[in-house]
Design an enzyme around this catalytic site. Structure first.
Site, PDB file in Angstrom:
ATOM      1  N   HIS A  67      14.521  23.781   1.110  1.00 53.19           N
ATOM      2  CA  HIS A  67      13.694  23.428  -0.053  1.00 53.19           C
ATOM      3  C   HIS A  67      13.979  21.992  -0.492  1.00 53.19           C
ATOM      4  O   HIS A  67      13.047  21.192  -0.701  1.00 53.19           O
ATOM      5  CB  HIS A  67      14.010  24.418  -1.181  1.00 53.19           C
ATOM      6  N   GLU A  68      15.268  21.651  -0.618  1.00 52.10           N
ATOM      7  CA  GLU A  68      15.632  20.308  -1.062  1.00 52.10           C
ATOM      8  C   GLU A  68      15.339  19.258   0.004  1.00 52.10           C
ATOM      9  O   GLU A  68      14.951  18.127  -0.312  1.00 52.10           O
ATOM     10  CB  GLU A  68      17.119  20.267  -1.447  1.00 52.10           C
TER      11      GLU A  68
END
Length: 396
Positions: A67-68
């Site tokens: 996600h990051e």
């Protein structure tokens, strides 16, 4: 956020973990092994639950990292430098070294993370549907699909610092053309969202769902604090616009000659100065580190004459060296060195000033006050006249 453990680099981006990451791994693993998996697939040996739970918790951390990474890679493609990615108790943090130049760039960076989580949720769900393996493994994969879906949806809630808050900010910025106005709106939305989650958590506590209630309240408290802090930083950045480091620094501070013995420095400078931190200089007058009163107090009196200042000085990283003409807003990107010093200011190779936490806190408060007062009430918004520094005495 400071990294307690460096995990390496992914696509050239430093990746690490805060110590609180261990707590979330233990929490997720414990809940999976003691509740989720036994309820889904009863009758298995306890050790098997724990082994599967441990691998599932690590896969969930990998999902957070993905996600990051999506945020980081899209940001880098849109011209926003990325400093690092850090996993921690409540997820992950991508630290940028700049800001989006347009609302469209900000929108793309913001939605990339939830989009990847949503895709991962779909992949895990497909895997759980098609996987012809042990039922316990299938249950774990199904849980990963659900959690990635929840992660995607929750992060799209419209409030800073969530991704949905960034989307809201981008939309308001695009609509009004006023970035500052969008900053304030996103911050207020984040604080409102956080207060709502705290209220929901409190209601869960009343209904005896104490674990979920406490967790919800923790997330709400984090959102309120982060949104308020982000709003203050945005206001400070806008208020500091046009200021230089010379407008913030303590000029001509007391310095510590690196060659001087500690006993002499204490007698001639440390006991007479109002400072608690001293830039250390070499023979040429350049920066050679930093020395604190705390370090001096830890030296026994009988050893002071045998030690030089250089032996007690802590080195400074290049990020803590600034020029008087640097943008004062750049100090916001720096953490304090030795607990107090924000920057040593050099000009033509000589130390000419320093910025302490006290100096910068005062400047931030003046910047926020300037934004609250309005330009019509502050004809000269700089803190000094004709290039003068702030009128206060040495910081520390």
């Amino acid at each position: 956020m400071k990294q307690s453990l460096r995990l390496g680099r992914v696509a050239g981006i430093p990746v690490g973990a805060h110590w609180s990451t261990l707590l979330i791994v233990l929490l997720i693993g414990g809940v999976l092994a003691s509740t989720v998996l036994p309820q889904a697939i009863p009758g298995q040996p306890p050790a098997r639950y724990w082994v599967v739970a441990a691998f599932t918790a690590l896969l969930f951390l990998a999902s957070l990292l993905a996600h990051e990474l999506a945020h980081a890679l899209v940001a880098r493609r849109r011209g926003v430098p990325v400093n690092s990615i850090t996993l921690w108790l409540l997820g992950g943090v991508t630290e940028f070294a700049g800001e989006s130049r347009t609302p469209r760039d900000e929108f793309r960076i913001a939605v990339s993370g939830p989009l990847v989580s949503l895709i991962l949720g779909g992949v895990f769900l497909l895997g759980a549907t098609l996987l012809a393996g042990p039922a316990l493994i299938v249950a774990a994969v199904r849980w990963l699909a659900l959690m990635n879906g929840v992660l995607a949806v929750f992060n799209m809630f419209p409030g800073a610092p969530l991704d949905g808050g960034r989307v809201l900010h981008a939309a308001l910025w695009h609509r009004s053309g006023d970035r500052a106005r969008a900053d304030r709106a996103a911050s207020r939305a984040g604080q409102g969202l956080g207060m709502g989650l705290i209220a929901v958590g409190a209601a869960q506590l009343v209904l005896d769902a104490w674990t979920g209630g406490l967790w919800m309240m923790l997330i709400g408290w984090f959102l309120v604090s982060a949104a308020r802090g982000e709003g203050m930083i945005r206001a400070a950045q806008q208020g500091l616009e046009g200021w230089r480091v010379r407008d913030v620094m303590t000029p001509s501070p007391d310095v510590a000659p690196s060659w001087q013995d500690v006993d002499e420095f204490i007698a001639t400078t440390a006991l007479r100065s109002r400072q608690s931190v001293f830039p250390v200089v070499d023979f040429a007058g350049g920066s050679a580190g930093v020395l604190t009163l705390q370090a001096l107090t830890q030296v026994p009196p009988e050893r002071r004459h045998d030690l030089r200042v250089a032996m007690l000085a802590r080195p400074l990283t290049p990020e803590h060296l600034m020029s008087p003409d640097d943008d004062a807003g750049r100090i916001l990107e720096r953490s304090a060195s030795s607990g107090e010093l924000m920057a040593v200011v050099t000009e033509a190779g000589h130390v000419v000033g320093m910025v302490t936490k006290a100096d910068f806190t005062r400047a931030l408060q003046q910047a926020v006050l300037r934004m609250m007062t309005g330009p019509e009430r502050t004809p000269d918004a700089r803190p000094g006249q004709q290039g003068e520094a702030l009128p206060d005495g040495p910081g520390g």
